[in-house]
Write an enzyme that holds these catalytic residues in place. Structure first.
Site, PDB file in Angstrom:
ATOM      1  N   LYS A  83       0.739  -1.019  -0.110  1.00  0.00           N
ATOM      2  CA  LYS A  83       0.244   0.150   0.076  1.00  0.00           C
ATOM      3  C   LYS A  83       0.961   1.046   0.153  1.00  0.00           C
ATOM      4  CE  LYS A  83      -4.290   1.550   2.487  1.00  0.00           C
ATOM      5  NZ  LYS A  83      -4.948   1.357   3.729  1.00  0.00           N
TER       6      LYS A  83
HETATM    7  O1  G3P Z   1      -7.708   2.348   5.610  1.00  0.00           O
HETATM    8  C1  G3P Z   1      -7.992   3.620   5.144  1.00  0.00           C
HETATM    9  C2  G3P Z   1      -9.388   4.054   5.555  1.00  0.00           C
HETATM   10  O2  G3P Z   1     -10.334   3.371   5.502  1.00  0.00           O
HETATM   11  C3  G3P Z   1      -9.345   5.084   6.824  1.00  0.00           C
HETATM   12  O3  G3P Z   1     -10.799   5.383   7.275  1.00  0.00           O
HETATM   13  O4  G3P Z   1     -12.052   6.261   8.737  1.00  0.00           O
HETATM   14  O5  G3P Z   1      -9.553   6.952   9.001  1.00  0.00           O
HETATM   15  O6  G3P Z   1     -11.118   7.842   7.418  1.00  0.00           O
HETATM   16  P1  G3P Z   1     -10.942   6.849   8.482  1.00  0.00           P
END
Ligand code: G3P
Length: 215
Positions: A83
């Site tokens: 990633k």
């Molecule tokens: O893995 C990346 C993503 O899903 C992060 O989510 O909730 O931190 O914006 P969030």
């Protein structure tokens, strides 16, 4: 639509995998930090539980550092996907990894041209962060629709992995928009089978049967 879990917590991953419909896992540095564990050891544990793609994010932000770290991650198991951030250096690393046959997930994608560029560089997955766009009064789903159209226009094989999913409605909208994959936090996965009419209907079926036949 494939379903991934967005967590580095091994108990959550085991519980979600036991449902029998989990296709992969995404992790990120913030999720790993919450677990306070050795990243590579945890990635190896996850790859034992889930045989589908497991995204392992690099911490380096320069091309050479990303290549070094990504190669180390890729050695952990054959289902590791490296990633990388969607930046200039990330794009270069994406192209280099894809030329080497290493799968990539291009993260922190917030606009359609980033999606076009990473597809041209051979990304396996791209992660538009729909919740974070909604957070700043933009429309996360609008990005997904645009990406779907651009990829379909040119036959790009890069899979759209909707990330930063906050609630079940996001998942419904992603499925309707033809998103390839949704990566979902454990709490939201658990909400995916909920409906109060299912609960009340089931209760009534069981009560009616018992009233008639006992038991
Ligand atoms: O893995 C990346 C993503 O899903 C992060 O989510 O909730 O931190 O914006 P969030």
């Amino acid at each position: 639509m494939q379903l991934y879990i967005d967590t580095a917590n091994i108990d959550e991953i085991k519980e979600a995998a036991a449902l029998g419909v989990l296709d992969g896992v995404t992790t990120n540095p913030s999720l790993i930090a919450k677990e306070k564990i050795d990243y590579r050891r945890r990635l190896a544990e996850i790859c034992e539980v889930v045989k589908g793609p497991v995204s392992a994010e690099v911490i380096a932000t320069d091309y050479a550092g990303m290549m070094k770290e990504g190669r180390e991650h890729a050695k952990i198991a054959s289902n590791i996907v490296v990633k990388l951030p969607t930046t200039v250096d990330g794009l270069r690393a994406c192209k280099a990894f894809s030329d080497e046959g290493v799968k990539t997930n291009m993260t922190l994608c917030f606009q359609p041209l980033q999606a076009l560029m990473v597809a041209k560089a051979g990304a396996f997955l791209v992660s538009p962060f729909i919740g974070r766009l909604d957070d700043v009064a933009e429309d996360g789903m609008d990005l997904i629709h645009k990406m779907r159209q651009i990829y379909d226009n040119y036959g790009f094989q890069t899979k759209i992995l909707a990330a930063s999913i906050r609630h079940p409605k996001h998942i419904v909208d992603c499925a309707l928009a033809g998103t390839d994959v949704a990566t979902v936090p454990f709490g939201v996965i658990k909400q995916m089978l909920n409906h109060p009419l299912t609960d009340s209907g089931l209760k009534k079926f069981v009560e009616d049967y018992r009233k008639a036949f006992g038991g």
